[in-house]
Design a protein around this motif. Sequence first.
Motif, PDB file in Angstrom:
ATOM      1  N   LEU A  58       1.111  -1.668   0.098  1.00 27.99           N
ATOM      2  CA  LEU A  58       0.396  -0.056   0.182  1.00 27.99           C
ATOM      3  C   LEU A  58       0.962   1.073   0.191  1.00 27.99           C
ATOM      4  CD1 LEU A  58      -2.102  -1.472   3.293  1.00 27.99           C
ATOM      5  CD2 LEU A  58      -2.854  -1.076   0.687  1.00 27.99           C
ATOM      6  N   MET A  59       0.027   2.595  -0.600  1.00 26.89           N
ATOM      7  CA  MET A  59       1.140   3.698  -0.935  1.00 26.89           C
ATOM      8  C   MET A  59      -0.041   4.262  -0.061  1.00 26.89           C
ATOM      9  SD  MET A  59       2.618   5.190  -4.017  1.00 26.89           S
ATOM     10  CE  MET A  59       1.264   5.826  -4.385  1.00 26.89           C
ATOM     11  N   VAL A  60       1.220   4.837   0.964  1.00 25.25           N
ATOM     12  CA  VAL A  60      -0.089   6.698   2.215  1.00 25.25           C
ATOM     13  C   VAL A  60       0.731   7.249   1.749  1.00 25.25           C
ATOM     14  CG1 VAL A  60      -1.450   6.694   4.663  1.00 25.25           C
ATOM     15  CG2 VAL A  60      -0.703   4.095   3.945  1.00 25.25           C
ATOM     16  N   GLU A  61      -0.160   8.739   1.564  1.00 26.15           N
ATOM     17  CA  GLU A  61       0.722  10.114   0.534  1.00 26.15           C
ATOM     18  C   GLU A  61      -0.181  10.116   2.462  1.00 26.15           C
ATOM     19  OE1 GLU A  61      -1.222  10.606  -3.291  1.00 26.15           O
ATOM     20  OE2 GLU A  61       0.267   9.877  -3.678  1.00 26.15           O
ATOM     21  N   PRO A  62       1.294  12.203   2.507  1.00 27.66           N
ATOM     22  CA  PRO A  62       0.705  12.800   3.431  1.00 27.66           C
ATOM     23  C   PRO A  62      -0.815  13.320   3.383  1.00 27.66           C
ATOM     24  CG  PRO A  62       3.365  13.116   2.946  1.00 27.66           C
ATOM     25  CD  PRO A  62       2.515  12.381   1.573  1.00 27.66           C
ATOM     26  N   GLY A  63      -1.370  13.529   4.035  1.00 25.57           N
ATOM     27  CA  GLY A  63      -2.779  14.206   4.129  1.00 25.57           C
ATOM     28  C   GLY A  63      -3.956  12.912   4.100  1.00 25.57           C
TER      29      GLY A  63
END
Length: 106
Positions: A58-63
């Motif tokens: 998974l890729m979790v981005e800031p925000g």
Amino acid sequence: MIRAAPLAALILASSGAVLAVENPAPEPSVGVARMLENGTILIGIRGPAVDGPLQAVLMVEPGDTNYQQIIDHVGGLKPGETKSIPPWPDQAPKGAGKPVESPPGA
């Protein structure tokens, strides 16, 4: 936003540095989390075998609404750092039965 990241899977699978955990935990790990230089967190989740291959990335981005929760759960995470992900509190250890409930009226 959390999303499946095929490119990230290739990065995690091909980078020995990503899979090397900097702060190994004594408890079983459900995967690894690595923060990229831009703050994006790549999460590699393992299947049922604790030492098995990564099953999802998974890729979790800031925000993202889960961003800070993930950082807190692994005990902090800085750009370039990789950490083991301990099981979440609601995940029972392997071999553990259902929690014992008190009988009604007890």
